[in-house]
Structures are given as C-alpha cells and as structure tokens.
Design a protein around this motif. Structure first.
Motif, PDB file in Angstrom:
ATOM      1  N   GLY A  60       0.928  -1.325  -0.050  1.00 43.12           N
ATOM      2  CA  GLY A  60      -0.008   0.242  -0.104  1.00 43.12           C
ATOM      3  C   GLY A  60       0.742   1.287   0.114  1.00 43.12           C
ATOM      4  N   ILE A  62       3.850   1.630  -2.103  1.00 43.36           N
ATOM      5  CA  ILE A  62       4.580   1.676  -3.104  1.00 43.36           C
ATOM      6  C   ILE A  62       3.920   1.476  -4.477  1.00 43.36           C
ATOM      7  CG2 ILE A  62       6.602   0.513  -2.040  1.00 43.36           C
ATOM      8  CD1 ILE A  62       5.823  -1.839  -3.503  1.00 43.36           C
ATOM      9  N   ARG A  63       4.067   2.239  -5.514  1.00 42.10           N
ATOM     10  CA  ARG A  63       3.559   2.716  -6.636  1.00 42.10           C
ATOM     11  C   ARG A  63       4.845   2.548  -7.941  1.00 42.10           C
ATOM     12  NH1 ARG A  63       3.577   6.699  -9.692  1.00 42.10           N
ATOM     13  NH2 ARG A  63       3.869   8.361  -8.267  1.00 42.10           N
ATOM     14  N   ARG A  64       4.568   1.595  -8.783  1.00 47.93           N
ATOM     15  CA  ARG A  64       5.264   1.347  -9.791  1.00 47.93           C
ATOM     16  C   ARG A  64       5.629   2.716 -10.633  1.00 47.93           C
ATOM     17  NH1 ARG A  64       7.558  -3.180 -12.477  1.00 47.93           N
ATOM     18  NH2 ARG A  64       6.198  -4.574 -11.283  1.00 47.93           N
ATOM     19  N   SER A  65       7.022   2.974 -10.954  1.00 42.00           N
ATOM     20  CA  SER A  65       7.056   4.084 -11.807  1.00 42.00           C
ATOM     21  C   SER A  65       7.198   3.583 -13.467  1.00 42.00           C
ATOM     22  CB  SER A  65       8.206   4.938 -11.301  1.00 42.00           C
ATOM     23  OG  SER A  65       9.532   4.462 -11.618  1.00 42.00           O
ATOM     24  N   TYR A  80      10.062   1.475  -8.270  1.00 43.46           N
ATOM     25  CA  TYR A  80       8.807   2.115  -7.577  1.00 43.46           C
ATOM     26  C   TYR A  80       9.289   3.248  -6.802  1.00 43.46           C
ATOM     27  CZ  TYR A  80       7.419  -2.837  -7.831  1.00 43.46           C
ATOM     28  OH  TYR A  80       6.708  -3.913  -8.204  1.00 43.46           O
ATOM     29  N   SER A  81       8.082   3.990  -6.584  1.00 44.14           N
ATOM     30  CA  SER A  81       8.017   5.190  -5.629  1.00 44.14           C
ATOM     31  C   SER A  81       7.395   4.951  -4.492  1.00 44.14           C
ATOM     32  CB  SER A  81       7.473   6.531  -6.495  1.00 44.14           C
ATOM     33  OG  SER A  81       8.161   6.989  -7.665  1.00 44.14           O
ATOM     34  N   VAL A  83       5.152   5.885  -1.656  1.00 41.24           N
ATOM     35  CA  VAL A  83       3.806   7.026  -1.544  1.00 41.24           C
ATOM     36  C   VAL A  83       3.302   6.843  -0.131  1.00 41.24           C
ATOM     37  CG1 VAL A  83       1.839   7.579  -2.351  1.00 41.24           C
ATOM     38  CG2 VAL A  83       3.391   6.653  -3.847  1.00 41.24           C
ATOM     39  N   GLU A  88       5.534  11.746  -1.409  1.00 44.72           N
ATOM     40  CA  GLU A  88       6.168  10.892  -2.281  1.00 44.72           C
ATOM     41  C   GLU A  88       7.730  10.752  -2.363  1.00 44.72           C
ATOM     42  OE1 GLU A  88       5.228   9.410  -6.965  1.00 44.72           O
ATOM     43  OE2 GLU A  88       3.492  10.289  -5.839  1.00 44.72           O
ATOM     44  N   ASP A  90      10.092   9.560  -5.244  1.00 41.94           N
ATOM     45  CA  ASP A  90      10.188   9.120  -6.626  1.00 41.94           C
ATOM     46  C   ASP A  90      11.360   8.173  -6.472  1.00 41.94           C
ATOM     47  OD1 ASP A  90       8.080  10.654  -7.175  1.00 41.94           O
ATOM     48  OD2 ASP A  90       9.327  12.506  -7.988  1.00 41.94           O
TER      49      ASP A  90
END
Length: 124
Positions: A60, A62-65, A80-81, A83, A88, A90
């Motif tokens: 929950g 991390i977000r793929r860049s 991944y960034s 969040v 955030e 990056d």
C-alpha cells in the motif's frame, strides 16, 4: 534491441548471499519494509546492497514508476516510488524482475536507495 550482458569475474566480482539479519526500511517514521530474509549483493568496489523480498514490503506504500535502467551484469531494473500520506519519494526502490543468470537470486527482491529511505540492519 540487443544489449551487452557481462559475466561477473575477477575484474568485476559479484556475490549474493543470504544474511542472518533483520532489515527495517523507513521513510520518516513509517515502516515501508521489514524482513528477516534479506540478501546482500556485493559488487566490485560498490557498497553492499540489501535486497528484500517484495512480499516483505508494504504494497500500500509503493507505486510502480515508468523508470527503467540497464546494468550489463544484472539486467533491466524497474523502479517503485514510495507513497505515504506525508509525501512521495520518487524512484526510491529498484528491482530486477528477470535478473541475469549470475545474480538470479535477487529476482523477487527489491533494494532501496539509502539517500531516499532509511535502512536499519540489526541481528535477527
């Protein structure tokens, strides 16, 4: 596109080994990852890098860049960034989803940039 693949050797050694330590990764006070199953990759003269199983990272947070880089010894890296409600960070995490055979153990693991997240390493 064809890419050069290099094999680790005496001129550029790489080792991957399981570590009997606990690694906790934080951004601010928030725990991003916590594992007792890290791998340590040592490459040539670079500082050692702890690789953490992706399942020990809070999904929950991390977000793929879209960022991609290439290492001829390890393969293509994805990023991944991190969040959090506080903000955030990056491209704080990288992973080799299909690493070169010589470092195949790091597949399914991620590493964190030490200037973007705080890693605490302690005996497990």
């Amino acid at each position: 596109m064809s890419r050069d693949v290099k094999i680790p050797g005496p001129d550029h050694p790489i080792t991957v080994a399981a570590a009997s330590t606990r690694v906790v990764v934080r951004v601010g006070d928030r725990v991003i990852a916590d594992t007792t199953r890290p791998l340590v990759l040592r490459e040539s003269t670079y500082p050692a890098v702890h690789y953490i199983p992706i399942e020990d990272v809070d999904p929950g947070l991390i977000r793929r860049s879209d960022t991609r880089t290439y290492c001829p010894y390890k393969g293509e890296a994805s990023y991944y960034s991190i969040v959090t409600p506080e903000g955030e960070v990056d491209d704080a995490i990288w992973t080799y989803e299909e690493p070169c055979e010589a470092v195949g153990e790091i597949g399914g693991h991620v590493a964190f940039y030490p200037d973007r997240a705080r890693l605490m390493v302690e005996p497990s």
